[in-house]
Design a protein around this motif. Structure first.
Motif, PDB file in Angstrom:
ATOM      1  N   ILE A  92       5.633  -3.575  -7.079  1.00  0.00           N
ATOM      2  CA  ILE A  92       4.482  -2.810  -6.498  1.00  0.00           C
ATOM      3  C   ILE A  92       4.363  -1.601  -7.262  1.00  0.00           C
ATOM      4  CG2 ILE A  92       3.496  -2.065  -4.379  1.00  0.00           C
ATOM      5  CD1 ILE A  92       5.049  -3.994  -2.787  1.00  0.00           C
ATOM      6  N   ASN A  93       5.469  -0.797  -7.467  1.00  0.00           N
ATOM      7  CA  ASN A  93       5.426   0.540  -8.002  1.00  0.00           C
ATOM      8  C   ASN A  93       5.058   0.433  -9.327  1.00  0.00           C
ATOM      9  OD1 ASN A  93       6.580   1.961  -5.857  1.00  0.00           O
ATOM     10  ND2 ASN A  93       8.421   1.854  -6.430  1.00  0.00           N
ATOM     11  N   ALA A  94       5.179  -0.611  -9.973  1.00  0.00           N
ATOM     12  CA  ALA A  94       4.922  -0.897 -11.286  1.00  0.00           C
ATOM     13  C   ALA A  94       3.322  -1.285 -11.652  1.00  0.00           C
ATOM     14  CB  ALA A  94       5.506  -2.312 -12.084  1.00  0.00           C
ATOM     15  N   LEU A  95       2.724  -1.924 -10.491  1.00  0.00           N
ATOM     16  CA  LEU A  95       1.277  -2.207 -10.287  1.00  0.00           C
ATOM     17  C   LEU A  95       0.599  -0.779 -10.144  1.00  0.00           C
ATOM     18  CD1 LEU A  95       1.409  -5.525  -8.554  1.00  0.00           C
ATOM     19  CD2 LEU A  95       0.305  -5.171 -10.575  1.00  0.00           C
ATOM     20  N   LEU A  96       1.008  -0.085  -9.260  1.00  0.00           N
ATOM     21  CA  LEU A  96       0.377   1.199  -8.931  1.00  0.00           C
ATOM     22  C   LEU A  96       0.491   2.314 -10.025  1.00  0.00           C
ATOM     23  CD1 LEU A  96       1.856   1.294  -5.089  1.00  0.00           C
ATOM     24  CD2 LEU A  96      -0.521   0.923  -5.781  1.00  0.00           C
TER      25      LEU A  96
ATOM     26  N   MET B 296       0.689  12.469 -10.892  1.00  0.00           N
ATOM     27  CA  MET B 296       1.826  11.330 -11.023  1.00  0.00           C
ATOM     28  C   MET B 296       1.229  10.390  -9.810  1.00  0.00           C
ATOM     29  SD  MET B 296       5.588  11.517 -10.168  1.00  0.00           S
ATOM     30  CE  MET B 296       6.137  12.175 -11.582  1.00  0.00           C
ATOM     31  N   SER B 297       1.067   9.068 -10.128  1.00  0.00           N
ATOM     32  CA  SER B 297       0.683   8.052  -9.378  1.00  0.00           C
ATOM     33  C   SER B 297       1.433   8.025  -8.103  1.00  0.00           C
ATOM     34  CB  SER B 297       0.823   6.638 -10.134  1.00  0.00           C
ATOM     35  OG  SER B 297       0.184   6.753 -11.235  1.00  0.00           O
ATOM     36  N   LEU B 298       0.812   7.392  -7.179  1.00  0.00           N
ATOM     37  CA  LEU B 298       1.308   7.258  -5.796  1.00  0.00           C
ATOM     38  C   LEU B 298       2.005   5.903  -5.864  1.00  0.00           C
ATOM     39  CD1 LEU B 298      -1.520   8.145  -3.332  1.00  0.00           C
ATOM     40  CD2 LEU B 298       0.294   9.578  -3.840  1.00  0.00           C
ATOM     41  N   ARG B 299       3.094   6.074  -5.097  1.00  0.00           N
ATOM     42  CA  ARG B 299       4.037   4.581  -5.050  1.00  0.00           C
ATOM     43  C   ARG B 299       3.941   4.050  -3.683  1.00  0.00           C
ATOM     44  NH1 ARG B 299       9.904   6.048  -6.376  1.00  0.00           N
ATOM     45  NH2 ARG B 299       9.943   4.281  -7.848  1.00  0.00           N
ATOM     46  N   ALA B 300       4.576   2.957  -3.831  1.00  0.00           N
ATOM     47  CA  ALA B 300       4.574   2.142  -2.422  1.00  0.00           C
ATOM     48  C   ALA B 300       4.740   2.845  -1.164  1.00  0.00           C
ATOM     49  CB  ALA B 300       5.359   0.983  -2.582  1.00  0.00           C
ATOM     50  N   GLN B 301       5.972   3.731  -1.173  1.00  0.00           N
ATOM     51  CA  GLN B 301       6.253   4.383  -0.028  1.00  0.00           C
ATOM     52  C   GLN B 301       5.478   5.573   0.483  1.00  0.00           C
ATOM     53  OE1 GLN B 301      10.514   5.611  -0.085  1.00  0.00           O
ATOM     54  NE2 GLN B 301      11.297   3.713  -0.029  1.00  0.00           N
ATOM     55  N   ASP B 302       4.841   6.085  -0.735  1.00  0.00           N
ATOM     56  CA  ASP B 302       3.669   7.271  -0.490  1.00  0.00           C
ATOM     57  C   ASP B 302       2.453   6.637   0.080  1.00  0.00           C
ATOM     58  OD1 ASP B 302       5.376   8.948  -1.974  1.00  0.00           O
ATOM     59  OD2 ASP B 302       4.419   8.497  -4.111  1.00  0.00           O
ATOM     60  N   LEU B 303       2.207   5.347   0.071  1.00  0.00           N
ATOM     61  CA  LEU B 303       0.967   4.760   0.745  1.00  0.00           C
ATOM     62  C   LEU B 303       1.594   4.210   2.165  1.00  0.00           C
ATOM     63  CD1 LEU B 303      -0.582   2.886  -2.188  1.00  0.00           C
ATOM     64  CD2 LEU B 303      -1.090   5.086  -1.435  1.00  0.00           C
ATOM     65  N   GLY B 304       2.544   4.270   2.422  1.00  0.00           N
ATOM     66  CA  GLY B 304       3.066   3.784   3.682  1.00  0.00           C
ATOM     67  C   GLY B 304       3.544   2.340   3.901  1.00  0.00           C
ATOM     68  N   ILE B 305       3.616   1.831   2.430  1.00  0.00           N
ATOM     69  CA  ILE B 305       3.918   0.441   2.473  1.00  0.00           C
ATOM     70  C   ILE B 305       5.656   0.317   2.358  1.00  0.00           C
ATOM     71  CG2 ILE B 305       3.866  -1.764   0.727  1.00  0.00           C
ATOM     72  CD1 ILE B 305       1.288  -0.519  -0.380  1.00  0.00           C
ATOM     73  N   ARG B 306       6.192  -0.396   3.506  1.00  0.00           N
ATOM     74  CA  ARG B 306       7.630  -0.366   3.626  1.00  0.00           C
ATOM     75  C   ARG B 306       7.879  -1.751   3.409  1.00  0.00           C
ATOM     76  NH1 ARG B 306      11.371   2.169   5.857  1.00  0.00           N
ATOM     77  NH2 ARG B 306      13.131   1.170   7.151  1.00  0.00           N
TER      78      ARG B 306
ATOM     79  N   LEU C 249      -5.577  -4.395   2.217  1.00  0.00           N
ATOM     80  CA  LEU C 249      -4.396  -4.534   2.971  1.00  0.00           C
ATOM     81  C   LEU C 249      -5.029  -3.980   4.495  1.00  0.00           C
ATOM     82  CD1 LEU C 249      -1.622  -2.371   1.279  1.00  0.00           C
ATOM     83  CD2 LEU C 249      -1.602  -4.799   2.037  1.00  0.00           C
ATOM     84  N   HIS C 250      -5.837  -3.511   4.651  1.00  0.00           N
ATOM     85  CA  HIS C 250      -6.540  -2.827   6.121  1.00  0.00           C
ATOM     86  C   HIS C 250      -7.415  -4.160   6.574  1.00  0.00           C
ATOM     87  CE1 HIS C 250      -5.086   0.844   6.454  1.00  0.00           C
ATOM     88  NE2 HIS C 250      -5.518   1.438   5.032  1.00  0.00           N
ATOM     89  N   ARG C 251      -7.908  -4.746   5.579  1.00  0.00           N
ATOM     90  CA  ARG C 251      -8.802  -6.117   5.906  1.00  0.00           C
ATOM     91  C   ARG C 251      -7.923  -7.091   6.495  1.00  0.00           C
ATOM     92  NH1 ARG C 251     -12.622  -8.371   1.538  1.00  0.00           N
ATOM     93  NH2 ARG C 251     -13.006 -10.006   3.202  1.00  0.00           N
ATOM     94  N   LEU C 252      -6.632  -7.374   6.069  1.00  0.00           N
ATOM     95  CA  LEU C 252      -5.662  -8.386   6.434  1.00  0.00           C
ATOM     96  C   LEU C 252      -4.690  -7.793   7.624  1.00  0.00           C
ATOM     97  CD1 LEU C 252      -4.597  -9.319   2.610  1.00  0.00           C
ATOM     98  CD2 LEU C 252      -6.094 -10.768   4.603  1.00  0.00           C
ATOM     99  N   GLY C 253      -5.270  -6.699   8.315  1.00  0.00           N
ATOM    100  CA  GLY C 253      -4.655  -6.163   9.460  1.00  0.00           C
ATOM    101  C   GLY C 253      -3.298  -5.355   9.278  1.00  0.00           C
ATOM    102  N   TRP C 254      -3.093  -4.855   8.074  1.00  0.00           N
ATOM    103  CA  TRP C 254      -2.220  -3.997   7.738  1.00  0.00           C
ATOM    104  C   TRP C 254      -2.035  -2.774   8.291  1.00  0.00           C
ATOM    105  CZ3 TRP C 254      -2.062   0.542   4.622  1.00  0.00           C
ATOM    106  CH2 TRP C 254      -0.734   0.861   4.327  1.00  0.00           C
ATOM    107  N   VAL C 255      -1.182  -2.038   8.899  1.00  0.00           N
ATOM    108  CA  VAL C 255      -0.895  -0.704   9.135  1.00  0.00           C
ATOM    109  C   VAL C 255       0.203   0.028   8.407  1.00  0.00           C
ATOM    110  CG1 VAL C 255      -0.588   0.724  11.267  1.00  0.00           C
ATOM    111  CG2 VAL C 255      -1.862  -1.316  11.414  1.00  0.00           C
ATOM    112  N   ALA C 256      -0.155   1.202   7.945  1.00  0.00           N
ATOM    113  CA  ALA C 256       0.935   2.018   7.110  1.00  0.00           C
ATOM    114  C   ALA C 256       1.959   2.359   8.312  1.00  0.00           C
ATOM    115  CB  ALA C 256       0.103   3.240   6.646  1.00  0.00           C
ATOM    116  N   GLN C 257       3.179   2.412   7.409  1.00  0.00           N
ATOM    117  CA  GLN C 257       4.400   2.738   8.304  1.00  0.00           C
ATOM    118  C   GLN C 257       4.927   3.904   7.781  1.00  0.00           C
ATOM    119  OE1 GLN C 257       7.074  -0.733   8.781  1.00  0.00           O
ATOM    120  NE2 GLN C 257       5.369  -2.228   8.462  1.00  0.00           N
TER     121      GLN C 257
END
Length: 371
Positions: A334-338, A1-11, A363-371
């Motif tokens: 986002i979940n549809a894309l993932l 099963m694909s990872l979803r936004a929350q699984d990746l720490g995207i809040r 995301l990391h290149r743009l300074g994002w940090v998982a939550q």
């Protein structure tokens, strides 16, 4: 099963998702898919289907819901919306499919409702099913009219209250989102007890947007993903063409005009991901509320009581529901894309997936940090 936004720490937002983080977190809501993925020849391929949403898990004519419609951009088609605008009632299931299959899906829903009645029961003498669409003609042999009544029946038969499949399934099978493979996505938000404790669930059929406008959690990741091939190669198929349709469900007791207001907030979630500004996109949203029970059946041969008591959320307490709707729609996209994987389709066209690796790198290149 694909990872979803929350699984990746995207809040997304500050709210709390429901247990399934899906539209089926709203009690009674069921979702079913029927997917048509078939290669007829080297160049002619079927990538389409049907998704159905049952608002209360039973015959909608017997348990109507208050509902409302909002249109951000009208370059799309749908059936059954005018009666919702007029009466404020949802009295049928909701189906999602491709642009050229709206008619057959509508007709199938009418026939299936008639078949469900007992012999000699003529209590339902008309029905106007809600069918919404987006265009899958780049990946799907759309003019082949491959969706049949049997596929609508199958989607209804498998409808359940579990978390729906996402990505290239059902009506989302052949859809493209922000120039990546798109399709079906879902998410939910549950309000705190102080805010009423209600749930808002969203389901999207995402087939819209430009790559360079894509934002994830506010970060303009699309600008860093230009090297991934786009499925749009000719003047007749250009970035941004397509549509998104959204269904919002809530157990908050909303009146029809409040459902309309809730539906409009889907546009906020779409905008946060970078969509909602294309002339060629049909962006149509429906919201329904299961919060008022005992509304009169859709049966005009047997009149019910003269009045029906209902309740409503006061407007000075409705803002958390609006925020929940916007957040759930944003996360659904986002979940549809993932969930959607690379797909080769009709005429040799191909839509690449948005891989978790490429997304996280951007995301990391743009300074994002998982939550």
């Amino acid at each position: 099963m694909s990872l979803r936004a929350q699984d990746l720490g995207i809040r997304i937002g500050s709210g709390t998702s429901g247990p399934l983080n899906a539209i089926t977190d709203v009690a009674g809501v069921r979702v079913g898919h029927s997917s048509l993925h078939q290669d007829l020849s080297d160049s002619r391929r079927v990538r389409t289907g049907v998704t159905v949403i049952e608002p209360r898990g039973g015959p909608a004519r017997n348990q109507p819901c208050f509902a409302g419609i909002s249109v951000l951009n009208g370059n799309g088609d749908a059936s059954g919306l005018e009666w919702i605008r007029e009466a404020g009632l949802l009295t049928t299931p909701i189906a999602l499919t491709n642009t050229h299959s709206v008619g057959i899906v509508r007709d199938a829903l009418i026939s299936l409702e008639r078949e469900s009645l007992a012999v000699g029961d003529n209590s339902v003498y008309w029905t106007m099913p809600v069918v919404m669409e987006t265009f899958d003609g780049l990946l799907n042999d759309i003019n082949g009219m491959h969706v049949k009544a049997e596929h609508v029946a199958q989607a209804l038969r498998v409808a359940s209250s579990i978390r729906p499949q996402e990505g290239s399934v059902g009506g989302g099978s052949g859809m493209i989102c922000h120039e990546f493979k798109g399709g079906i996505g879902t998410a939910s938000r549950q309000l705190s007890s102080d805010e009423g404790g209600w749930t808002v669930g969203a389901l999207v059929q995402a087939n819209h947007g430009r790559r360079d406008e894509l934002r994830i959690a506010g970060y303009p990741v699309g600008r860093l993903l230009a090297d991934i091939p786009s499925p749009f190669h000719s003047p007749l198929a250009y970035p941004g063409m397509g549509s998104i349709v959204v269904v919002l469900a809530t157990d908050a007791p909303l009146l029809p005009h409040q459902c309309t207001r809730l539906a409009a907030r889907a546009g906020t979630g779409i905008a946060r991901c970078g969509g909602g500004t294309e002339d060629s996109s049909g962006d149509i949203f429906l919201a329904f509320s299961t919060g008022n029970l005992g509304l009169p059946m859709a049966d005009y041969q047997h009149k019910g009581a003269l009045t029906t008591p209902v309740t409503m959320v006061n407007n000075d307490h409705i803002s958390p529901l609006f925020a929940a709707a916007a957040d759930a729609v944003e996360e659904s996209i986002i979940n549809a894309l993932l969930a959607a994987k690379t797909m080769s389709g009709n005429g040799g066209n191909r839509a690449e997936e948005l891989s978790t690796e490429r997304l996280l790198k951007a995301l990391h290149r743009l300074g994002w940090v998982a939550q």
